[in-house]
Design a protein around this motif. Structure first.
Motif, PDB file in Angstrom:
ATOM      1  N   MET A  70       0.833  -1.207   0.000  1.00 24.67           N
ATOM      2  CA  MET A  70       0.000   0.000   0.000  1.00 24.67           C
ATOM      3  C   MET A  70       0.866   1.256   0.000  1.00 24.67           C
ATOM      4  N   VAL A  71       2.000   1.197   0.687  1.00 26.43           N
ATOM      5  CA  VAL A  71       2.863   2.366   0.796  1.00 26.43           C
ATOM      6  C   VAL A  71       3.792   2.509  -0.410  1.00 26.43           C
ATOM      7  N   LYS A  72       4.182   1.389  -1.026  1.00 25.79           N
ATOM      8  CA  LYS A  72       5.226   1.436  -2.055  1.00 25.79           C
ATOM      9  C   LYS A  72       4.735   1.283  -3.490  1.00 25.79           C
ATOM     10  N   ALA A  73       3.601   0.629  -3.698  1.00 22.94           N
ATOM     11  CA  ALA A  73       3.260   0.152  -5.041  1.00 22.94           C
ATOM     12  C   ALA A  73       3.012   1.246  -6.061  1.00 22.94           C
ATOM     13  N   ILE A  74       2.221   2.247  -5.724  1.00 24.16           N
ATOM     14  CA  ILE A  74       1.717   3.176  -6.738  1.00 24.16           C
ATOM     15  C   ILE A  74       2.827   3.930  -7.462  1.00 24.16           C
ATOM     16  N   PRO A  75       3.760   4.573  -6.780  1.00 24.05           N
ATOM     17  CA  PRO A  75       4.794   5.282  -7.538  1.00 24.05           C
ATOM     18  C   PRO A  75       5.762   4.362  -8.272  1.00 24.05           C
ATOM     19  N   LEU A  76       5.964   3.145  -7.771  1.00 25.11           N
ATOM     20  CA  LEU A  76       6.907   2.230  -8.406  1.00 25.11           C
ATOM     21  C   LEU A  76       6.371   1.646  -9.703  1.00 25.11           C
ATOM     22  N   LEU A  77       5.031   1.566  -9.822  1.00 25.78           N
ATOM     23  CA  LEU A  77       4.428   0.870 -10.956  1.00 25.78           C
ATOM     24  C   LEU A  77       3.657   1.817 -11.861  1.00 25.78           C
ATOM     25  N   ALA A  78       4.057   3.077 -11.881  1.00 29.20           N
ATOM     26  CA  ALA A  78       3.338   4.065 -12.683  1.00 29.20           C
ATOM     27  C   ALA A  78       3.546   3.831 -14.170  1.00 29.20           C
ATOM     28  N   THR A  79       2.464   3.974 -14.936  1.00 33.49           N
ATOM     29  CA  THR A  79       2.525   3.990 -16.388  1.00 33.49           C
ATOM     30  C   THR A  79       2.440   5.442 -16.857  1.00 33.49           C
ATOM     31  N   ARG A  80       2.434   5.639 -18.175  1.00 29.78           N
ATOM     32  CA  ARG A  80       2.409   7.006 -18.707  1.00 29.78           C
ATOM     33  C   ARG A  80       1.241   7.812 -18.146  1.00 29.78           C
ATOM     34  N   SER A  81       0.058   7.223 -18.087  1.00 32.35           N
ATOM     35  CA  SER A  81      -1.119   7.968 -17.624  1.00 32.35           C
ATOM     36  C   SER A  81      -1.219   8.021 -16.113  1.00 32.35           C
ATOM     37  N   LYS A  82      -0.348   7.268 -15.410  1.00 34.42           N
ATOM     38  CA  LYS A  82      -0.436   7.198 -13.948  1.00 34.42           C
ATOM     39  C   LYS A  82       0.720   7.911 -13.243  1.00 34.42           C
ATOM     40  N   ILE A  83       1.724   8.374 -14.001  1.00 34.84           N
ATOM     41  CA  ILE A  83       2.801   9.135 -13.370  1.00 34.84           C
ATOM     42  C   ILE A  83       2.207  10.401 -12.748  1.00 34.84           C
ATOM     43  N   GLY A  84       2.622  10.711 -11.525  1.00 33.83           N
ATOM     44  CA  GLY A  84       2.046  11.841 -10.803  1.00 33.83           C
ATOM     45  C   GLY A  84       1.204  11.409  -9.620  1.00 33.83           C
ATOM     46  N   GLN A  85       1.250  10.114  -9.294  1.00 35.20           N
ATOM     47  CA  GLN A  85       0.490   9.596  -8.153  1.00 35.20           C
ATOM     48  C   GLN A  85       1.454   9.156  -7.047  1.00 35.20           C
ATOM     49  N   TYR A  86       1.145   9.574  -5.809  1.00 32.19           N
ATOM     50  CA  TYR A  86       2.004   9.250  -4.672  1.00 32.19           C
ATOM     51  C   TYR A  86       1.153   8.974  -3.440  1.00 32.19           C
ATOM     52  N   PRO A  87       1.536   7.959  -2.647  1.00 32.43           N
ATOM     53  CA  PRO A  87       0.838   7.729  -1.380  1.00 32.43           C
ATOM     54  C   PRO A  87       1.101   8.876  -0.418  1.00 32.43           C
ATOM     55  N   ARG A  88       0.084   9.254   0.329  1.00 35.19           N
ATOM     56  CA  ARG A  88       0.242  10.337   1.298  1.00 35.19           C
ATOM     57  C   ARG A  88      -0.052   9.893   2.732  1.00 35.19           C
ATOM     58  N   LEU A  89      -0.940   8.913   2.902  1.00 29.88           N
ATOM     59  CA  LEU A  89      -1.275   8.464   4.263  1.00 29.88           C
ATOM     60  C   LEU A  89      -1.799   7.036   4.196  1.00 29.88           C
ATOM     61  N   TYR A  90      -1.259   6.181   5.054  1.00 27.67           N
ATOM     62  CA  TYR A  90      -1.768   4.816   5.201  1.00 27.67           C
ATOM     63  C   TYR A  90      -1.915   4.534   6.691  1.00 27.67           C
ATOM     64  N   THR A  91      -3.105   4.142   7.084  1.00 29.47           N
ATOM     65  CA  THR A  91      -3.382   3.834   8.486  1.00 29.47           C
ATOM     66  C   THR A  91      -4.185   2.545   8.555  1.00 29.47           C
ATOM     67  N   ARG A  92      -3.717   1.606   9.378  1.00 31.97           N
ATOM     68  CA  ARG A  92      -4.471   0.364   9.597  1.00 31.97           C
ATOM     69  C   ARG A  92      -4.777   0.239  11.086  1.00 31.97           C
ATOM     70  N   PHE A  93      -6.059   0.264  11.400  1.00 34.92           N
ATOM     71  CA  PHE A  93      -6.544   0.158  12.776  1.00 34.92           C
ATOM     72  C   PHE A  93      -6.829  -1.319  13.054  1.00 34.92           C
ATOM     73  N   VAL A  94      -6.177  -1.880  14.071  1.00 32.93           N
ATOM     74  CA  VAL A  94      -6.350  -3.286  14.429  1.00 32.93           C
ATOM     75  C   VAL A  94      -7.167  -3.366  15.711  1.00 32.93           C
ATOM     76  N   PHE A  95      -8.248  -4.138  15.664  1.00 27.97           N
ATOM     77  CA  PHE A  95      -9.130  -4.257  16.821  1.00 27.97           C
ATOM     78  C   PHE A  95      -8.763  -5.482  17.658  1.00 27.97           C
TER      79      PHE A  95
END
Length: 322
Positions: free
Chosen positions: A210-235
């Protein structure tokens, strides 16, 4: 040991898209998917899962749903993984091998006991996401015509034309759940073998993707996307869910945005939701990009620090990105 999960989790994931097309609609000339009434862009859960699967495959984990999909391809993929035609008896082995099935589930064509018959094994994975939507009002960039040329076998040149649709800026939020009950059901389908059910190691891989995938796997139309916040709440149990935390977040301002530096994200509304499940929150995993400014009553805070003040610092675990 991939210990089977026994506690529910809930996910809040934010990433931004700048001068790109976060999720084109093939039925609408590949325009960005939109809620036009609210001026919000939309992103399907399938698009998000594709990023995660592609990352896991890049990291040499075996996945079932590759980029080539369909019933014929699916049957061939199972045979490729096993080395022979799959039968119902192979399900525990397949679950042990296929991390994306353990996470998200799948429909797999499995040969039945009688020759020439077949059946589809339907598995609902414990990890599921809603559709994502932008927290801000978005604006479309005026489209431009793009062309491409290629050579035919006869040596002639042919070309195609299309439109290039993009958004100026969107901060996109996803809500996800991880169900311990569905993990238990997966364990039963795996024949009681913990390696074939969704385990803590699988969820740790999900956190990483979730934190690493998007910028590493960008295609031409997807360049410009970056993760900004990831939170997982465990009950603390397999019963508790708190609901969609995106409903409690506010951007200031919420329109006319062009970059992450143009706004602040107000967290205060989330406090009420957290207070309702405070006693059943076991821990929180969090990663926040340094450029995302989060505030409470206008005062800038880190989300990890703010959650530590509410829940206790021992319950907040910071995820690294390296």
């Amino acid at each position: 040991m991939n210990e089977v999960i026994r506690q529910n989790s809930e996910i809040l994931f934010l990433y931004d898209a700048k001068m790109c097309n976060p999720n084109g609609d093939p039925d609408d000339e590949n325009r960005p998917r939109m809620d036009t009434d609210r001026e919000r862009c939309l992103v399907s859960d399938v698009r998000l899962k594709r990023y995660i699967r592609d990352y896991l495959e890049e990291m040499n984990h075996t996945i079932y749903v590759t980029k080539s999909e369909g019933l014929t391809e699916a049957a061939g993929r199972l045979k490729q993984v096993l080395g022979h035609e799959p039968t119902g008896a192979d399900l525990p082995v397949l679950l042990t091998k296929l991390v994306d099935v353990r996470l998200f589930g799948a429909t797999m064509p499995i040969r039945g006991d009688r020759r020439g018959t077949g059946e589809a094994v339907n598995l609902t994975g414990p990890v599921q996401f809603t559709w994502g939507y932008s927290l801000n009002r978005v604006q479309l960039v005026d489209s431009v015509t793009i062309s491409s040329q290629f050579s035919t076998r006869e040596g002639a040149r042919q070309g195609t034309f299309g439109k290039d649709y993009r958004l100026y800026y969107a901060l996109i939020g996803f809500h996800g759940v991880i169900s311990a009950r569905r993990a238990a059901a997966m364990l039963a389908r795996a024949g009681g073998d913990g390696n074939g059910a969704t385990g803590e190691a699988d969820v740790a891989l999900l956190d990483e993707a979730m934190v690493k995938a998007i910028p590493l796997l960008a295609t031409r139309s997807k360049i410009g996307q970056y993760p900004r916040l990831y939170t997982r709440f465990v009950f603390t149990d397999a019963e508790t869910f708190m609901g969609d935390p995106r409903e409690d977040l506010r951007l200031d301002p919420a329109s006319g945005l062009r970059a992450v530096q143009d706004f602040t994200l107000e967290l205060k509304g989330l406090a009420g939701r957290l207070s309702r499940v405070h006693e059943r929150l076991d821990r929180v995993y969090i990663w926040q990009d340094a450029d995302l400014r989060t505030v409470v009553d206008g005062q800038e805070v880190s989300m990890a620090g703010w959650l530590g003040d509410i829940l206790g610092p021992d319950k907040v675990k910071t995820l690294g990105r390296t």
